[in-house]
Write a protein that holds these residues in place. Structure first.
Motif, PDB file in Angstrom:
ATOM      1  N   LYS A 127       0.872  -1.333   0.081  1.00  0.00           N
ATOM      2  CA  LYS A 127       0.087   0.008   0.146  1.00  0.00           C
ATOM      3  C   LYS A 127       0.970   1.341  -0.033  1.00  0.00           C
ATOM      4  O   LYS A 127       0.464   2.197  -0.694  1.00  0.00           O
ATOM      5  CB  LYS A 127      -0.862   0.017   1.168  1.00  0.00           C
ATOM      6  CG  LYS A 127      -2.003  -1.030   1.416  1.00  0.00           C
ATOM      7  CD  LYS A 127      -3.100  -0.859   2.357  1.00  0.00           C
ATOM      8  CE  LYS A 127      -3.772  -2.209   2.478  1.00  0.00           C
ATOM      9  NZ  LYS A 127      -2.987  -3.357   3.046  1.00  0.00           N
ATOM     10  N   GLU A 210      -5.996  -9.891  -6.146  1.00  0.00           N
ATOM     11  CA  GLU A 210      -5.474  -9.122  -5.168  1.00  0.00           C
ATOM     12  C   GLU A 210      -4.809  -7.821  -5.423  1.00  0.00           C
ATOM     13  O   GLU A 210      -4.995  -6.784  -4.961  1.00  0.00           O
ATOM     14  CB  GLU A 210      -4.772  -9.908  -4.366  1.00  0.00           C
ATOM     15  CG  GLU A 210      -4.019  -9.464  -3.077  1.00  0.00           C
ATOM     16  CD  GLU A 210      -2.850 -10.414  -2.759  1.00  0.00           C
ATOM     17  OE1 GLU A 210      -2.226  -9.867  -1.528  1.00  0.00           O
ATOM     18  OE2 GLU A 210      -2.468 -11.480  -3.079  1.00  0.00           O
ATOM     19  N   GLN A 214      -5.599  -3.931  -4.708  1.00  0.00           N
ATOM     20  CA  GLN A 214      -4.874  -2.934  -4.128  1.00  0.00           C
ATOM     21  C   GLN A 214      -4.651  -1.670  -5.044  1.00  0.00           C
ATOM     22  O   GLN A 214      -4.278  -0.600  -4.506  1.00  0.00           O
ATOM     23  CB  GLN A 214      -3.628  -3.467  -3.800  1.00  0.00           C
ATOM     24  CG  GLN A 214      -3.700  -4.760  -2.731  1.00  0.00           C
ATOM     25  CD  GLN A 214      -2.704  -4.657  -1.721  1.00  0.00           C
ATOM     26  OE1 GLN A 214      -1.973  -3.677  -1.331  1.00  0.00           O
ATOM     27  NE2 GLN A 214      -2.149  -5.801  -1.363  1.00  0.00           N
ATOM     28  N   SER A 218      -5.484   2.248  -4.239  1.00  0.00           N
ATOM     29  CA  SER A 218      -4.460   3.209  -4.426  1.00  0.00           C
ATOM     30  C   SER A 218      -4.894   4.396  -5.464  1.00  0.00           C
ATOM     31  O   SER A 218      -3.918   5.404  -5.540  1.00  0.00           O
ATOM     32  CB  SER A 218      -2.996   2.604  -4.579  1.00  0.00           C
ATOM     33  OG  SER A 218      -2.874   1.578  -3.819  1.00  0.00           O
TER      34      SER A 218
END
Length: 272
Positions: A127, A210, A214, A218
């Motif tokens: 992240k 996944e 993510q 973001s």
């Protein structure tokens, strides 16, 4: 010391040991792979007319930087291991920087493109790095990442049907085998290898869903995650030729998601 700090420390030790022989031992530097990566980077560079500025995150010895300098006017590279940066050839277009990917020393909206290659699996948490990459990209800029491990591949390597068939198991590398091989080759503690390859060794790699999740979280858009390098591809290319490998690759991709575990790596493009 937090686990995140231990992962960073392990990566510095790990890559410092590898730096001197890195270019000679990694599979990235084959001509077939350079041609493949250059095609992608050149297409991204064309959007700037070759006058853009690019950033390579976790640049190592400059594999991507050396390709990108042919398609961008300036290429910056960041890495936390000085010994790796010291291997980058001198060039008026290349600018190596000792820095952490979670705290990039660049202003907002600086780069036309960002790249990372075989990098994300070394991070404790994606992240902070993904947010920094998006921050330094210009609006509409592209982030291209390649050569990170597919969780389904390692899951399949543990399947009894694979383990009990020598011909099939020979085409897979288990996580235990990777850890032992790297530790022995570079004189490292296996614990250091496990920490340095955190997302691979501790979590078994990534899934396409996944990574997409993510990236979306973001702030990226136009996300395209792809599977690549099927089991036995090197042998097919060597014995049957590139065309045969391309046909098998296309066939296996058409059978997704059933064949997900047959691909070792994931790559993606995403836009700010």
């Amino acid at each position: 010391m937090t686990l995140a700090t231990k992962v960073k420390k392990a990566n510095v030790e790990y890559h410092a040991k590898m730096a001197g022989a890195y270019d000679k031992t990694q599979p990235y530097f084959t001509q077939d792979n350079i041609t493949r990566v250059e095609k992608i980077i050149s297409e991204i560079g064309e959007r700037t007319g070759g006058k853009g500025t690019a950033l390579d995150i976790g640049c190592g010895t400059g594999f991507v930087m050396r390709i990108a300098e042919r398609h961008f006017s300036k290429v910056y590279g960041v890495d936390i291991t000085k010994e790796m940066l010291d291997q980058i050839p001198a060039s008026k277009k290349l600018f190596p920087v000792l820095a952490d990917s979670e705290n990039l020393p660049f202003g907002d909206n600086t780069f036309d493109a960002c790249f990372s290659y075989s990098f994300l699996h070394h991070l404790y948490d994606l992240k902070p790095t993904l947010k920094e990459i998006r921050r330094v990209l210009k609006p509409g800029g592209t982030y291209f990442n390649d050569q990170d491990f597919n969780r389904a591949y390692f899951a399949l390597s543990r399947d009894k049907a694979v383990k009990n068939n020598p011909k099939i198991s020979a085409e897979f590398r288990t996580l235990d085998a990777v850890e032992k091989e790297v530790a022995a080759k570079y004189g490292l503690d296996p614990k250091t290898v496990r920490l340095a390859e955190f997302q691979e060794m501790k979590k078994g790699g990534f899934t396409a869903k996944e990574l997409e999740k993510q990236l979306k979280a973001s702030g990226f858009r136009k996300i395209d995650v792809r599977h690549r390098w099927f089991v036995g591809q090197a042998r097919v290319q060597n014995e049957c030729g590139m065309k045969a490998a391309e046909e098998i690759n296309a066939y296996l991709l058409n059978l997704m998601p059933l064949t997900s575990g047959f691909f070792k790596y994931l790559s993606f493009k995403a836009v700010k």
